[in-house]
Design a protein around this motif. Sequence first.
Motif, mmCIF file in Angstrom:
data_model
loop_
_atom_site.group_PDB
_atom_site.id
_atom_site.type_symbol
_atom_site.label_atom_id
_atom_site.label_comp_id
_atom_site.label_asym_id
_atom_site.label_seq_id
_atom_site.Cartn_x
_atom_site.Cartn_y
_atom_site.Cartn_z
ATOM 1 N N LYS A 166 11.481 7.874 -27.057
ATOM 2 C CA LYS A 166 10.720 9.125 -27.236
ATOM 3 C C LYS A 166 10.542 9.447 -28.718
ATOM 4 N N ASP A 167 11.576 9.204 -29.524
ATOM 5 C CA ASP A 167 11.493 9.473 -30.956
ATOM 6 C C ASP A 167 10.509 8.526 -31.649
ATOM 7 N N ILE A 168 10.400 7.306 -31.150
ATOM 8 C CA ILE A 168 9.405 6.369 -31.696
ATOM 9 C C ILE A 168 8.002 6.941 -31.496
ATOM 10 N N LEU A 169 7.768 7.502 -30.323
ATOM 11 C CA LEU A 169 6.449 8.070 -30.025
ATOM 12 C C LEU A 169 6.135 9.260 -30.924
ATOM 13 N N PRO A 180 7.726 1.435 -16.891
ATOM 14 C CA PRO A 180 6.284 1.732 -16.865
ATOM 15 C C PRO A 180 5.889 3.035 -17.545
ATOM 16 N N PRO A 181 6.560 4.168 -17.309
ATOM 17 C CA PRO A 181 6.147 5.405 -17.988
ATOM 18 C C PRO A 181 6.237 5.286 -19.515
ATOM 19 N N GLU A 182 7.268 4.572 -20.005
ATOM 20 C CA GLU A 182 7.428 4.386 -21.450
ATOM 21 C C GLU A 182 6.325 3.503 -22.008
ATOM 22 N N LEU A 183 5.987 2.442 -21.304
ATOM 23 C CA LEU A 183 4.917 1.556 -21.756
ATOM 24 C C LEU A 183 3.600 2.319 -21.824
ATOM 25 N N ARG A 184 3.338 3.117 -20.828
ATOM 26 C CA ARG A 184 2.111 3.907 -20.803
ATOM 27 C C ARG A 184 2.045 4.842 -22.017
ATOM 28 N N ASN A 185 3.153 5.494 -22.325
ATOM 29 C CA ASN A 185 3.181 6.439 -23.444
ATOM 30 C C ASN A 185 3.079 5.735 -24.797
ATOM 31 N N ILE A 186 3.655 4.545 -24.897
ATOM 32 C CA ILE A 186 3.550 3.784 -26.147
ATOM 33 C C ILE A 186 2.100 3.404 -26.414
ATOM 34 N N PHE A 187 1.422 2.926 -25.390
ATOM 35 C CA PHE A 187 0.006 2.584 -25.549
ATOM 36 C C PHE A 187 -0.821 3.795 -25.978
ATOM 37 N N LEU A 243 -1.343 -0.488 -33.026
ATOM 38 C CA LEU A 243 -0.575 -1.699 -32.732
ATOM 39 C C LEU A 243 -1.442 -2.951 -32.788
ATOM 40 N N VAL A 244 -0.877 -4.008 -33.391
ATOM 41 C CA VAL A 244 -1.503 -5.326 -33.399
ATOM 42 C C VAL A 244 -0.652 -6.309 -32.602
ATOM 43 N N HIS A 249 -3.432 -0.904 -13.867
ATOM 44 C CA HIS A 249 -4.313 0.118 -14.435
ATOM 45 C C HIS A 249 -3.993 0.444 -15.898
ATOM 46 N N MET A 250 -2.988 -0.219 -16.476
ATOM 47 C CA MET A 250 -2.572 0.110 -17.844
ATOM 48 C C MET A 250 -3.444 -0.538 -18.915
ATOM 49 N N GLY A 251 -4.239 -1.532 -18.553
ATOM 50 C CA GLY A 251 -5.069 -2.226 -19.538
ATOM 51 C C GLY A 251 -6.017 -1.289 -20.269
ATOM 52 N N LYS A 252 -6.480 -0.245 -19.571
ATOM 53 C CA LYS A 252 -7.408 0.709 -20.189
ATOM 54 C C LYS A 252 -6.735 1.531 -21.284
ATOM 55 N N LEU A 253 -5.390 1.560 -21.267
ATOM 56 C CA LEU A 253 -4.655 2.350 -22.260
ATOM 57 C C LEU A 253 -4.302 1.550 -23.504
#
Length: 531
Positions: A409-412, A428-435, A441-442, A460-464
Amino acid sequence: MASNLLPECLEKIFTNLLNPSNPIFSNSVETCEIKDLYSCTLVSRYWCRISTPILYSHPFNYFHHLKGGKKSQTEKDFQDYYKLIRTLLTCIPHSEIEEIVNSVYEKGSSIEPIESVVSPTFNYVKFIHELLFDDKFFLNHGKDIWTPSYIPIKDIPDTDTYKLYDSLINHLVKYLIENCNNLTRLEILRNKLQVDLMKSLVKDRLSGLRKLSLKGTGKERYENDEMSLIQLYTTLSTTTLNLEILHNGEIISLEHANALSSLISAQKKLKLITLSDSLRASVTNIQLSGWYNVVFNSLSTQKGWLERLELVYLSFEGIDEKTLNSLCSLKHLKELRLEMCKFLRVSLLQNWAESLSNLKVLEYKAFSPSYHSSDFEFLTLILKSSSNTLNKLVLDYNRIIDQGFTLVKDILIYSQNLTHLELPHIYPPELRNIFKSCTDLVYFSFILAYHGGWEPDFRHMGKLVPNSVEMIQFKDTQLLEIKSESLVNFLEDCVNNGGKLKILEITGKCKVPKFYFDAVTHSKVQLIKLE
């Protein structure tokens, strides 16, 4: 026409062909591509005379990617490396080689050469500027590979092979150290070495040294070893003043710490310092923290130009105010690596964490789960201090239950400008929020949490995924819990909206069936599976 070019012109051309990949401030392996340069040595005698010194100026770098004993390396790689060892052995007077072989073989008998001795075209040792004596240098990969061709290897019993190799390889080390000119890099694994460095090193050849790495035993420590190290560092403090990279592998005593401190203080512009010790020492040696305080105090002498600091298996338990002020003085520090360090606590290091406002790269590997809570509090403070500059973050720890949830959360919150991110298990929720948060990101590497409930959300995460992402890595994957259809949908969504994703790499023991590769064929993204 080419033969009419002046030697100076050809030297510049051949030097560019060397094309070294030299990531001085990264985790990448330093390597060199030499195929084109080697071809130049075969064109003519004129080209050979000019290109060969360049080809042999950094011969060990060509094999720097090889790690001793790793099965993943091909046999050919090691054979080529030991051909280099064999070539360098031919530069030693054959009478010295025969003397060693006969002394090992059997008292009172000798081995006669099976062929006349032909001297090498050049004394290649004279061209070498960098010496790297690492694990693989001291490995015995078979007498037929490294033994000079004039020695009848069939007459040498297998029982004598290891003793012979140790004798020959240490004699080669001595010969290389005594005969190379303009040495710019020296890397030595001391526990394998049977050569007295102080007797072999010529002082007037050390003035050009730029990179020095002395790695210790991590086990037994002897008085003569301590005295040799102190004498070496004392000598280097007066002869070698232009080091840019320094790696010290262990500290044996307070006197050794003082000698290392003097060496650091004597340098004009150190850019990278690595201080590492062993797990054994970090757990059992109660004096170690105090010894490293002495060394830390000398870092302030490099505060104007030190860019990267690497600390491995060290403890900050006994840090004092003077040492803390020295660390805080490193205002130009851009990269920090903390691996298996103990007592990374805000109560001890708050001022240092708050001073790291110019940090661009932070790499962390946990000592043990018992330190996670205090470590993460310290790391969060660094993230907050470097929120405007940090672009690369590498975190490595064993995530147990919800440990690390707050850190993610602190990274975000504090690290939204990251271009390179490596994380352990995420859900999954963390990955979604990171995107959603890290839009620059590279490169992104992470472990898919086991039983993380990746289906059906992942498709469905590809769009993020930010359009800037070029490579994603699922690392240390034990079981791929994502269906091929979901993977295809994810990848297609990544690129359909102008995304730059080129590679999805999966590492670990999991099996990726062929139909996964077939399914992603039309997605414009390359799927790679590595062990």
